[in-house]
Design an enzyme around this catalytic site. Structure first.
Site, PDB file in Angstrom:
ATOM      1  N   HIS B 123     -33.925 -14.447  -0.353  1.00  8.18           N
ATOM      2  CA  HIS B 123     -35.124 -15.222  -0.044  1.00  8.18           C
ATOM      3  C   HIS B 123     -35.205 -15.577   1.431  1.00  8.18           C
ATOM      4  O   HIS B 123     -36.001 -16.410   1.833  1.00  8.18           O
ATOM      5  CB  HIS B 123     -35.162 -16.517  -0.867  1.00  8.18           C
ATOM      6  CG  HIS B 123     -34.919 -16.326  -2.328  1.00  8.18           C
ATOM      7  ND1 HIS B 123     -33.661 -16.318  -2.870  1.00  8.18           N
ATOM      8  CD2 HIS B 123     -35.777 -16.106  -3.356  1.00  8.18           C
ATOM      9  CE1 HIS B 123     -33.739 -16.113  -4.185  1.00  8.18           C
ATOM     10  NE2 HIS B 123     -35.000 -15.965  -4.506  1.00  8.18           N
ATOM     11  N   ASP B 225      12.748  -5.155  -0.277  1.00 15.32           N
ATOM     12  CA  ASP B 225      13.231  -3.995  -1.028  1.00 15.32           C
ATOM     13  C   ASP B 225      13.463  -2.787  -0.113  1.00 15.32           C
ATOM     14  O   ASP B 225      12.796  -1.766  -0.242  1.00 15.32           O
ATOM     15  CB  ASP B 225      12.236  -3.635  -2.139  1.00 15.32           C
ATOM     16  CG  ASP B 225      12.818  -2.637  -3.126  1.00 15.32           C
ATOM     17  OD1 ASP B 225      13.774  -1.924  -2.766  1.00 15.32           O
ATOM     18  OD2 ASP B 225      12.323  -2.561  -4.255  1.00 15.32           O
ATOM     19  N   HIS B 228      14.674   0.701  -1.922  1.00 14.30           N
ATOM     20  CA  HIS B 228      13.886   1.814  -2.459  1.00 14.30           C
ATOM     21  C   HIS B 228      13.711   2.941  -1.448  1.00 14.30           C
ATOM     22  O   HIS B 228      13.367   4.053  -1.808  1.00 14.30           O
ATOM     23  CB  HIS B 228      12.508   1.326  -2.908  1.00 14.30           C
ATOM     24  CG  HIS B 228      11.522   1.220  -1.778  1.00 14.30           C
ATOM     25  ND1 HIS B 228      11.636   0.290  -0.765  1.00 14.30           N
ATOM     26  CD2 HIS B 228      10.431   1.957  -1.472  1.00 14.30           C
ATOM     27  CE1 HIS B 228      10.643   0.451   0.087  1.00 14.30           C
ATOM     28  NE2 HIS B 228       9.903   1.459  -0.312  1.00 14.30           N
ATOM     29  N   HIS B 233      11.588   7.332  -0.444  1.00  8.12           N
ATOM     30  CA  HIS B 233      11.099   7.946   0.795  1.00  8.12           C
ATOM     31  C   HIS B 233      11.949   9.107   1.287  1.00  8.12           C
ATOM     32  O   HIS B 233      11.849   9.496   2.454  1.00  8.12           O
ATOM     33  CB  HIS B 233      10.968   6.866   1.868  1.00  8.12           C
ATOM     34  CG  HIS B 233       9.963   5.808   1.506  1.00  8.12           C
ATOM     35  ND1 HIS B 233       8.689   6.127   1.091  1.00  8.12           N
ATOM     36  CD2 HIS B 233      10.040   4.461   1.458  1.00  8.12           C
ATOM     37  CE1 HIS B 233       8.028   5.001   0.813  1.00  8.12           C
ATOM     38  NE2 HIS B 233       8.835   3.984   1.022  1.00  8.12           N
ATOM     39  N   ASP B 376       4.816   5.349  -2.335  1.00  9.39           N
ATOM     40  CA  ASP B 376       4.928   3.950  -2.740  1.00  9.39           C
ATOM     41  C   ASP B 376       3.903   3.586  -3.800  1.00  9.39           C
ATOM     42  O   ASP B 376       4.212   2.956  -4.817  1.00  9.39           O
ATOM     43  CB  ASP B 376       4.706   3.018  -1.531  1.00  9.39           C
ATOM     44  CG  ASP B 376       5.948   2.869  -0.684  1.00  9.39           C
ATOM     45  OD1 ASP B 376       7.049   2.799  -1.243  1.00  9.39           O
ATOM     46  OD2 ASP B 376       5.802   2.809   0.554  1.00  9.39           O
TER      47      ASP B 376
HETATM   48  S1  FES Z   1     -31.912 -17.078   0.069  1.00  8.63           S
HETATM   49 FE1  FES Z   1     -31.988 -17.027  -2.084  1.00  8.63          FE
HETATM   50  S2  FES Z   1     -30.034 -16.299  -2.594  1.00  8.63           S
HETATM   51 FE2  FES Z   1     -29.913 -16.481  -0.480  1.00  8.63          FE
HETATM   52 FE   LIG Z   2       8.163   2.073   0.596  1.00 10.08          FE
END
Ligand code: FES
Ligand SMILES: [Fe+2]
Lengths: 180, 462
Positions: B123, B225, B228, B233, B376
């Site tokens: 709006h 960790d 791992h 890796h 990962d």
């Molecule tokens: S102006 Fe109406 S929802 Fe933002």
């Molecule tokens: Fe990793």
């Protein structure tokens, strides 16, 4: 060399015979990638390649930066040596995100090729659909556009530059265990 | 039926914490076990949004992303959509990205420069960069006696503060200051944030991806960790270094885990172990070349941490790898999904060429296409998904490695454990998680077991 925006109006398409060769080049490339034949895929690349896939930002139309910026964060911004490193990972049985194997599909379409004004250098555009499925039902689908610079040397075509522009802002998958 | 004089009350509402002792009990520190339900249960997840993401200081941005008034980035605090924007007076504000009229998002983009404000698409209500309602579309409200413009705006994040370039926010007006939230953990953060006089910056842009995992799995992975890395890796290490990640005993004496209030770092003192994995020898030389200068600034221990095999999580969901310079946030999106935001942090004074190598290094190691990260996500997704099974979810998870590794004589800040190959920081992380579930007051939270043991901060340059 840098992939630059091409003026839309005065493009000169390449002749049909060359376009046909370029299509074959792309279809073969897609088949190699589907098969994970990465060592063979590397032979299609020019050693001076820039393989670049920038991260896509959502920005206002009026924002002069556009959806990506050279030199900023990217998924790939590789030279040939970096691409070889990625391929070396795929070759390990301990590449767990690829073992069991991923099922790949690369569909390439909308192929166009235009003259650059430099002999032996052609600009080519294509679109892709990339599907990866693994394990029971892990599936990732990525769509995008590629903007390439192709080098023509006699019968041989090599990829001198590739820019990959995907349509996703947040990548809707955990990884990119493929090439585009 | 409606009192003509009644005005809608548009003051911000910051929900209060409660307490969830039943959930807190799901972390059993004496047995070093965590109940799998904390990774899949919707009710527990909702409690996390309230108890943890509604209260803790959460990472918002790096100041370098928004240098000028009106510069903004959009991010999340928990699942709350937030705009972080530099004000005209230079301070940084953060506001809920939701119009007070019908709730629409007022900012649709990831970032922007020099914005004058935000206009809602629905709006046309318009807001200043300070969140205040500037105007409405048309003259309808001007003639409406019940409308009180000055009392309406975007809800501000209750507190916003920076620590050496990193901006954090909390929805809790009662939360202690950011420095108190970190406690002496700042001593470790400075390894990354203060190893050079010029300060730090983010390289532009951000890589974003989705992982179908609970947010705590990556957070615990980064908090402690390193174990791992050897297995997960292997392939990436083989590709870049030509061999497995070396976590062997020859480094064990030089490795430790440190934890304060659930924030934790596990680190080696091998100087460039992680920088080496970026694959650019020039970068190793650069880090080694700065060693003496960093030592003069931060002392020997921290100088050895700059590029070392190490990883860090700031409770709850902000993590980084010092040696690789990758910084990331695991944004929760339900119990079984995260959005991962990834940046590269560099020193402002670094030569451009070095910054560029760090950027490329992040991409090839820890980003979705990186040779390390690739493997990962797969693990974290299946850690999460496997727990869905009805019987499976009733089995406890094992966090028992290194229960006798406490190193209480250490004069390093925080709870210190010898060797980085243990679950000490992960136990501290879940202990902190349980404290956030159990306690509704910051007094209790800051005095709880994860609080730092009292000892003086080591001198900067010893
Ligand atoms: S102006 Fe109406 S929802 Fe933002
Ligand atoms: Fe990793």
């Amino acid at each position: 060399m840098t992939v630059q925006t091409v003026p839309m109006l005065d493009e000169t398409p390449v002749g049909d015979a060359l376009l046909r060769r370029i299509e074959r080049f792309y279809y073969r490339e897609a088949r190699l990638l589907d098969r994970e034949a990465y060592a063979d895929w590397l032979t299609l690349l020019d050693p001076g390649i820039r393989y670049w896939m920038p991260a896509m930002e959502t920005r206002k139309r009026g924002d002069q930066r556009g959806p990506w910026t050279d030199g900023e964060m990217s998924y790939f911004d590789d030279d040939f040596a970096m691409l070889k490193v990625r391929v070396a990972r795929y070759e390990q049985p301990s590449a767990w995100a690829d073992n069991p194997a991923t099922r790949h599909l690369h569909i390439v379409t909308n192929i166009e090729a235009i003259e650059t004004g430099t002999p032996g250098l052609v600009r080519a555009f294509s679109c892709f659909e990339n599907v990866r499925n693994r394990n029971e039902k892990d599936q990732d689908v990525i769509h995008g556009r590629r903007e390439d610079l192709l080098k023509l040397d006699g019968d041989r075509i090599t990829l001198a530059e590739r820019r990959i522009l995907i349509v996703q802002n947040i990548l809707l998958s955990k990884n990119l265990n493929t090439f585009f | 039926m409606c009192d003509a004089k009644a005005r809608p009350d548009m003051r911000p509402v910051y929900p209060k914490a409660g307490s969830y002792p039943d959930f807190a009990d799901l972390v059993d520190d004496s047995r070093a076990q965590v109940d799998r339900r904390v990774f899949i249960d919707r009710a527990i997840y909702e409690a996390e949004l309230r108890q943890i993401f509604g209260r803790a200081w959460l990472f918002l941005a790096h100041e370098s992303q928004i240098p000028n008034p009106g510069d903004f980035v959009r991010t999340y605090m928990g699942e709350d959509d937030v705009i972080v924007v530099r004000q005209r007076n230079g301070r940084i504000g953060a506001y809920l990205n939701s119009c007070p009229h019908r709730g629409n998002r007022v900012c649709m983009v990831d970032s922007g420069k020099k914005a004058r404000g935000f206009i809602c698409n629905y709006h046309g209500w318009s807001f200043g960069i300070d969140g205040r309602l500037n105007g409405t579309d048309g003259k309808v409200y001007d003639k409406d006696p019940g409308f009180e413009k000055s009392a309406i705006g975007l809800t501000p994040v209750a507190q916003v503060a920076s620590y050496k370039g990193l901006v954090f926010g909390t929805f809790d007006p009662e939360a202690p200051s950011l420095e108190d939230y970190f406690g002496p953990f700042t001593w470790y953060l400075d390894v990354m944030l203060d190893n050079d006089e010029g300060g730090t910056e983010f390289i532009g842009g951000c890589v974003k991806s989705t992982v179908e995992c609970n947010w705590k799995f990556p957070a615990e992975n980064f908090v402690g960790d390193i174990l791992h890395a050897f297995w997960t890796h292997q392939s990436g290490a083989e590709a870049i270094l030509g061999g497995a990640v070396d976590l062997g005993s020859r480094y064990d004496e030089r490795a430790f885990q440190a934890s304060v209030y659930g924030h934790g770092i596990e680190t080696n003192l091998d100087k460039v172990g992680n920088t080496r994995t970026l694959g650019f020898p020039e970068l190793n030389d650069y880090v080694l070349g700065r060693y003496e200068a960093v030592k003069a600034r931060l002392g020997e221990v921290r100088a050895r941490m700059v590029g070392a095999v190490s990883s860090c999580t700031v409770f709850p969901n902000f993590s980084f790898l010092p040696g690789q310079a990758t910084f990331r946030v695991w944004h929760p999106k339900g119990p079984d999904r995260i959005d991962l935001y990834t940046w590269t942090l560099v020193n402002k004074n670094m030569p451009e060429r070095i910054k560029e190598l760090y950027r490329k290094g992040t991409m090839i190691t820890f980003s979705p296409g990186g040779v390390f990260e690739m493997d990962d996500g797969e693990n974290w997704e299946y850690c999460t998904k496997a727990n869905q099974g009805w019987v499976t979810r009733h089995q406890k998870l094992h966090y028992g490695l290194g229960q006798d590794s406490a190193w209480s004589e250490s004069d390093l800040p925080g709870h210190i454990h010898r060797g980085s190959l243990n679950d000490a920081n992960q136990r501290q992380f879940y202990k902190r998680w349980a404290e956030f579930m159990r306690f509704d007051s910051w007094g209790d939270l800051q005095r709880a077991e994860t609080a730092p043991p009292a000892k003086p901060l080591p001198q900067a340059a010893e």
